[in-house]
Design a protein around this motif. Sequence first.
Motif, PDB file in Angstrom:
ATOM      1  N   GLU A 126       0.887  -1.297  -0.046  1.00  0.00           N
ATOM      2  CA  GLU A 126       0.026  -0.060  -0.087  1.00  0.00           C
ATOM      3  C   GLU A 126       0.869   1.408   0.000  1.00  0.00           C
ATOM      4  N   ARG A 127       2.077   1.132   0.004  1.00  0.00           N
ATOM      5  CA  ARG A 127       3.136   2.395   0.027  1.00  0.00           C
ATOM      6  C   ARG A 127       3.954   2.267  -1.205  1.00  0.00           C
ATOM      7  N   GLY A 128       3.677   1.287  -1.977  1.00  0.00           N
ATOM      8  CA  GLY A 128       3.944   1.230  -3.372  1.00  0.00           C
ATOM      9  C   GLY A 128       5.263   0.374  -3.557  1.00  0.00           C
ATOM     10  N   LEU A 129       5.672  -0.753  -2.307  1.00  0.00           N
ATOM     11  CA  LEU A 129       6.736  -1.591  -2.437  1.00  0.00           C
ATOM     12  C   LEU A 129       5.938  -2.865  -2.933  1.00  0.00           C
ATOM     13  N   PHE A 130       7.063  -3.675  -3.708  1.00  0.00           N
ATOM     14  CA  PHE A 130       6.834  -4.987  -3.899  1.00  0.00           C
ATOM     15  C   PHE A 130       7.256  -5.812  -2.444  1.00  0.00           C
ATOM     16  N   ALA A 131       6.447  -6.753  -2.165  1.00  0.00           N
ATOM     17  CA  ALA A 131       6.866  -7.532  -0.699  1.00  0.00           C
ATOM     18  C   ALA A 131       6.966  -9.108  -0.962  1.00  0.00           C
ATOM     19  N   PHE A 132       8.025  -9.503  -0.738  1.00  0.00           N
ATOM     20  CA  PHE A 132       8.639 -10.797  -0.739  1.00  0.00           C
ATOM     21  C   PHE A 132       8.902 -11.374   0.412  1.00  0.00           C
ATOM     22  N   ASP A 133       8.626 -12.859   0.448  1.00  0.00           N
ATOM     23  CA  ASP A 133       8.707 -13.463   1.794  1.00  0.00           C
ATOM     24  C   ASP A 133       9.513 -14.829   1.508  1.00  0.00           C
ATOM     25  N   SER A 134      10.324 -15.168   2.440  1.00  0.00           N
ATOM     26  CA  SER A 134      11.294 -16.522   2.448  1.00  0.00           C
ATOM     27  C   SER A 134      10.599 -17.406   3.214  1.00  0.00           C
ATOM     28  N   ASP A 135      11.440 -18.261   3.872  1.00  0.00           N
ATOM     29  CA  ASP A 135      11.145 -19.274   4.712  1.00  0.00           C
ATOM     30  C   ASP A 135      11.992 -19.643   5.725  1.00  0.00           C
ATOM     31  N   PHE A 136      11.652 -20.306   6.631  1.00  0.00           N
ATOM     32  CA  PHE A 136      12.637 -20.589   7.759  1.00  0.00           C
ATOM     33  C   PHE A 136      13.952 -21.547   7.478  1.00  0.00           C
ATOM     34  N   PHE A 137      13.751 -22.243   6.204  1.00  0.00           N
ATOM     35  CA  PHE A 137      14.620 -23.199   5.696  1.00  0.00           C
ATOM     36  C   PHE A 137      15.553 -22.707   4.594  1.00  0.00           C
ATOM     37  N   GLY A 138      15.299 -21.415   4.302  1.00  0.00           N
ATOM     38  CA  GLY A 138      16.371 -20.837   3.557  1.00  0.00           C
ATOM     39  C   GLY A 138      15.806 -20.753   1.954  1.00  0.00           C
ATOM     40  N   GLY A 139      14.575 -21.187   2.002  1.00  0.00           N
ATOM     41  CA  GLY A 139      13.884 -21.407   0.404  1.00  0.00           C
ATOM     42  C   GLY A 139      13.953 -19.768  -0.197  1.00  0.00           C
ATOM     43  N   PRO A 140      13.699 -20.203  -1.622  1.00  0.00           N
ATOM     44  CA  PRO A 140      13.714 -18.592  -2.394  1.00  0.00           C
ATOM     45  C   PRO A 140      12.637 -17.755  -1.743  1.00  0.00           C
ATOM     46  N   TYR A 141      12.860 -16.337  -2.023  1.00  0.00           N
ATOM     47  CA  TYR A 141      11.959 -15.483  -1.821  1.00  0.00           C
ATOM     48  C   TYR A 141      10.554 -15.578  -2.933  1.00  0.00           C
ATOM     49  N   ARG A 142       9.445 -15.275  -2.344  1.00  0.00           N
ATOM     50  CA  ARG A 142       8.260 -15.411  -3.293  1.00  0.00           C
ATOM     51  C   ARG A 142       7.602 -14.157  -3.043  1.00  0.00           C
ATOM     52  N   LEU A 143       7.063 -13.517  -4.106  1.00  0.00           N
ATOM     53  CA  LEU A 143       6.102 -12.245  -4.379  1.00  0.00           C
ATOM     54  C   LEU A 143       5.006 -12.601  -3.255  1.00  0.00           C
ATOM     55  N   VAL A 144       4.479 -11.942  -2.422  1.00  0.00           N
ATOM     56  CA  VAL A 144       3.373 -12.145  -1.696  1.00  0.00           C
ATOM     57  C   VAL A 144       2.483 -10.880  -1.602  1.00  0.00           C
ATOM     58  N   ALA A 145       3.014  -9.624  -2.060  1.00  0.00           N
ATOM     59  CA  ALA A 145       2.076  -8.471  -2.168  1.00  0.00           C
ATOM     60  C   ALA A 145       2.706  -7.664  -3.055  1.00  0.00           C
ATOM     61  N   ALA A 146       1.820  -7.200  -3.860  1.00  0.00           N
ATOM     62  CA  ALA A 146       2.340  -6.182  -5.069  1.00  0.00           C
ATOM     63  C   ALA A 146       1.368  -4.863  -5.080  1.00  0.00           C
ATOM     64  N   PRO A 147       1.954  -3.560  -5.320  1.00  0.00           N
ATOM     65  CA  PRO A 147       1.085  -2.446  -5.176  1.00  0.00           C
ATOM     66  C   PRO A 147       0.489  -2.360  -6.645  1.00  0.00           C
ATOM     67  N   GLU A 148      -0.690  -1.557  -6.466  1.00  0.00           N
ATOM     68  CA  GLU A 148      -1.115  -1.129  -7.914  1.00  0.00           C
ATOM     69  C   GLU A 148      -0.561  -0.283  -8.558  1.00  0.00           C
ATOM     70  N   VAL A 149       0.061   0.663  -8.072  1.00  0.00           N
ATOM     71  CA  VAL A 149       1.152   1.639  -8.381  1.00  0.00           C
ATOM     72  C   VAL A 149       2.381   1.811  -7.799  1.00  0.00           C
ATOM     73  N   PRO A 150       3.463   1.131  -8.425  1.00  0.00           N
ATOM     74  CA  PRO A 150       4.682   0.898  -7.612  1.00  0.00           C
ATOM     75  C   PRO A 150       5.340   2.396  -7.402  1.00  0.00           C
ATOM     76  N   VAL A 151       6.000   2.591  -6.078  1.00  0.00           N
ATOM     77  CA  VAL A 151       6.651   3.852  -6.114  1.00  0.00           C
ATOM     78  C   VAL A 151       8.206   3.726  -6.499  1.00  0.00           C
ATOM     79  N   ARG A 152       8.724   4.794  -7.204  1.00  0.00           N
ATOM     80  CA  ARG A 152      10.282   4.771  -7.385  1.00  0.00           C
ATOM     81  C   ARG A 152      10.881   5.263  -6.476  1.00  0.00           C
ATOM     82  N   VAL A 153      12.449   4.697  -6.055  1.00  0.00           N
ATOM     83  CA  VAL A 153      13.086   5.143  -5.090  1.00  0.00           C
ATOM     84  C   VAL A 153      13.180   6.815  -5.115  1.00  0.00           C
ATOM     85  N   THR A 154      13.216   7.410  -6.389  1.00  0.00           N
ATOM     86  CA  THR A 154      13.356   8.711  -6.596  1.00  0.00           C
ATOM     87  C   THR A 154      11.994   9.520  -6.066  1.00  0.00           C
ATOM     88  N   ASP A 155      11.186   8.914  -5.719  1.00  0.00           N
ATOM     89  CA  ASP A 155       9.876   9.654  -5.151  1.00  0.00           C
ATOM     90  C   ASP A 155       9.918   9.667  -3.629  1.00  0.00           C
TER      91      ASP A 155
END
Length: 147
Positions: free
Chosen positions: A82-111
């Motif tokens: 909701e603040r424009g960031l893509f959110a990824f989560d891993s797991d306790f066993f060191g698995g890959p990060y998976r996209l779990v939440a995405a913004p409708e309108v992504p924020v850019r670092v310059t903003d």
Amino acid sequence: MTQKTADDIRGLEYDWLAVDADGHVGFFSTAGGGYAPDGFLADAESFGATIEALEASPATTTARFAPSLTSEYTNSWRLMAERGLFAFDSDFFGGPYRLVAAPEVPVRVTDLPARVVEVLTRVVLRDLRFREQAVLSAETLAEASRT
């Protein structure tokens, strides 16, 4: 600023941030086992403070999708989306990060404010685009953070 190692954070939940090739911002939850880049490990406290500041800021968009959690838990992934960031989560066993939440309108670092940008630019993943990534392995992240 206290330098940490991957062993220092193993088994503990830590969150970190990164910027991708498009200037979009990603939020990563280690879940106790996920990969953590050197730029984050060098100053984990600054990343924690920056994440708290982002969570406290007003929402700028809606989440296209995010997991549902019971009210007893803070849904950091939804808050970040909701603040424009893509959110990824891993797991306790060191698995890959998976996209779990995405913004409708992504924020850019310059903003974002300069104090936030200073922390964000410590981990730049130049060859990755968060909007195109559903899964990110430790190897992919490590390679992207070196280039």
